[in-house]
Design an enzyme around this catalytic site. Structure first.
Site, short mmCIF file in Angstrom:
data_model
loop_
_atom_site.label_atom_id
_atom_site.label_comp_id
_atom_site.label_asym_id
_atom_site.label_seq_id
_atom_site.Cartn_x
_atom_site.Cartn_y
_atom_site.Cartn_z
N THR A 152 0.82 -1.21 0.00
CA THR A 152 0.00 0.00 0.00
C THR A 152 0.86 1.26 0.00
OG1 THR A 152 -1.55 1.27 1.35
CG2 THR A 152 -0.14 -0.25 2.53
N ASP A 153 0.26 2.36 -0.45
CA ASP A 153 0.95 3.67 -0.41
C ASP A 153 1.23 4.11 1.03
OD1 ASP A 153 -1.69 4.22 0.31
OD2 ASP A 153 -1.93 5.93 -1.04
N GLU A 154 0.48 3.55 1.99
CA GLU A 154 0.61 4.03 3.37
C GLU A 154 1.97 3.73 3.98
OE1 GLU A 154 -2.69 3.62 5.95
OE2 GLU A 154 -4.14 3.77 4.33
N TYR A 195 -1.29 -0.45 11.22
CA TYR A 195 -1.59 -1.10 9.93
C TYR A 195 -0.44 -0.89 8.95
CZ TYR A 195 -3.27 -1.40 5.12
OH TYR A 195 -3.37 -1.66 3.78
N LYS A 217 2.31 -3.51 7.19
CA LYS A 217 2.48 -3.68 5.74
C LYS A 217 3.93 -3.41 5.33
CE LYS A 217 -0.38 -4.40 3.05
NZ LYS A 217 -0.93 -5.70 2.55
#
Ligand code: NAD
Ligand code: TDX
Length: 339
Positions: free
Chosen positions: A128-130, A153, A157
């Site tokens: 993810t971009d996060e 989260y 990731k």
């Protein structure tokens, strides 16, 4: 015939990915492995069992259960693994990080071990971009930025991304990572911004906007992401990371207003609430690498994509009503109890 494992196929992106693959890759035989957590809905994929009985099957299992995963890999001899299974909601990770570490980190290690042991030809990990953290008002995330996750989260990731890297370097696994921005579209669980606001607006309940509503996300229609995942699985270079984004940056409040407008409801329903702790201010993706190297770019524009999505929720009320009532969670037992 390529043998493919998709994990997390009963979730939002997984469901859309399975539909995309089965419709567009007639020589792929797909096993969907999903634990059916609160976010996994077996009803999403039932029609696939009927439409593609020879090419599609479902296994209920936990990616963090090494023994079961070993058995599944031994039985199927997968050519390609696409890992989407994850705990995916930032707010839940703030309440209870443990299950995020178990699934998103330990689960990935278990899958990577199985992929090495059974000589999987390609391992695609959906990230993810996060993992890049938060942007100010300028700039975009590029693949070579350092990892700077801010929520449990996104930290889980990012940890998984590092494990994938380590298995490439240490064991010579052929693996690739995709990092995508915020997806929207059919089958998204109604805890995430867009479906939550559609459902609340429909019922004329308050729409809870965190902070001042000015946080920015880059929205991509889920089918564009799925097309990119398949492209990276087929053409991505081992060890490479590919960003994807929708080129559609919006403030949260803009999204909420557009949903209200679409449903013909007034802005009075908006309620500003306490901000999310550690709330990332802005995400924006530079996806020039996948564009120039693989020829991928998003095809849906936001205006068309959001109307399509809102219409899907309005036309599939029983789907989200069964989720809200909790009824969907008994589906597996009802379906499989007597088999
Ligand atoms: P989701 O929460 O809708 O679905 C997750 C699925 O994984 C569910 O079906 C759930 O049952 C399954 N699952 C959870 N734990 C499991 C376990 N231990 N073993 C097997 N299955 C398990 O998530 P989503 O939005 O579809 O996201 C899919 C993937 O894409 C995730 O890895 C997420 O981090 C990533 N991602 C999501 C977005 C987004 O905007 N939704 C953006 C970028 C990346
Ligand atoms: O009720 C809400 N009110 C609100 O203002 C909710 C649920 C969200 N928000 C805000 C928080 C975010 O700024 O809306 C924005 C989007 O929130 P989410 O839908 O929870 O998504 P986000 O936190 O951006 O993370 C999503 O994108 C990246 C996915 O959930 C992740 O799985 C993915 O990796």
């Amino acid at each position: 015939m390529a043998k493919v494992l998709v994990t997390g196929g009963c979730g939002f992106i997984g469901t859309n990915l399975l539909k995309y693959i089965l419709a567009n890759r007639p020589d792929w035989e797909v096993v969907n492995l999903d634990l059916l957590t609160y976010a996994g809905n077996l009803e999403n994929t039932l029609e696939l069992e009927k439409l593609y009985p020879q090419r599609y099957s479902f296994v209920r299992a936990d990616i963090a259960d090494a023994e079961t995963i070993d058995t599944v890999f031994q039985e199927h001899a997968f050519d390609l693994v696409m890992n989407l299974a994850a705990e995916s909601h930032v707010d839940r990770s703030i309440e209870n990080a443990g299950v995020f570490i178990r699934t998103n980190v330990l689960g990935v290690q278990v899958l990577l071990d199985a992929a090495v042991k059974y000589s999987v030809k390609k391992f695609l990990h959906v990230s993810t971009d996060e993992v890049y953290g938060s942007l100010g008002s300028e700039g975009r995330f590029r693949e070579d930025l350092p990892l700077a996750p801010n929520s449990p989260y996104s930290a889980s990731k990012a940890a998984a991304d590092l494990l994938v890297r380590a298995y490439i370097k240490t064991y010579g696994l052929d693996a690739v990572i995709t990092r995508c921005s915020n997806n929207y579209g059919p089958y998204q669980f109604p805890e995430k911004l867009i479906p939550l606001m559609v459902v609340n607006a429909y019922h004329e309940r308050e729409l809870p906007v965190y902070g001042d509503g000015k946080n920015v996300r880059d929205w991509i229609y889920v089918e564009d992401h799925c097309r990119g995942i398949v492209m990276v699985a087929e053409q991505g270079e081992c060890g490479e990371i590919y960003n994807m984004g929708g080129d559609a940056e919006k403030e949260n409040i803009q999204i909420v207003r557009s949903i209200l407008g679409h449903l013909g409801k007034t802005d009075d329903l908006i309620r500003y609430v306490k901000d999310r702790p550690g709330h990332d201010f802005r995400y924006a993706m530079d996806f020039s690498k996948i564009e120039s190297e693989l020829g991928w770019s998003p095809e849906y524009d936001f205006t068309g994509g959001i109307s399509r999505t809102i219409d899907w929720y309005l036309n599939n009320k029983p789907w989200w009503e069964r989720i809200l009532s909790g009824d969907y969670q008994n589906y597996y037992e009802r379906m499989y109890a007597n088999r």
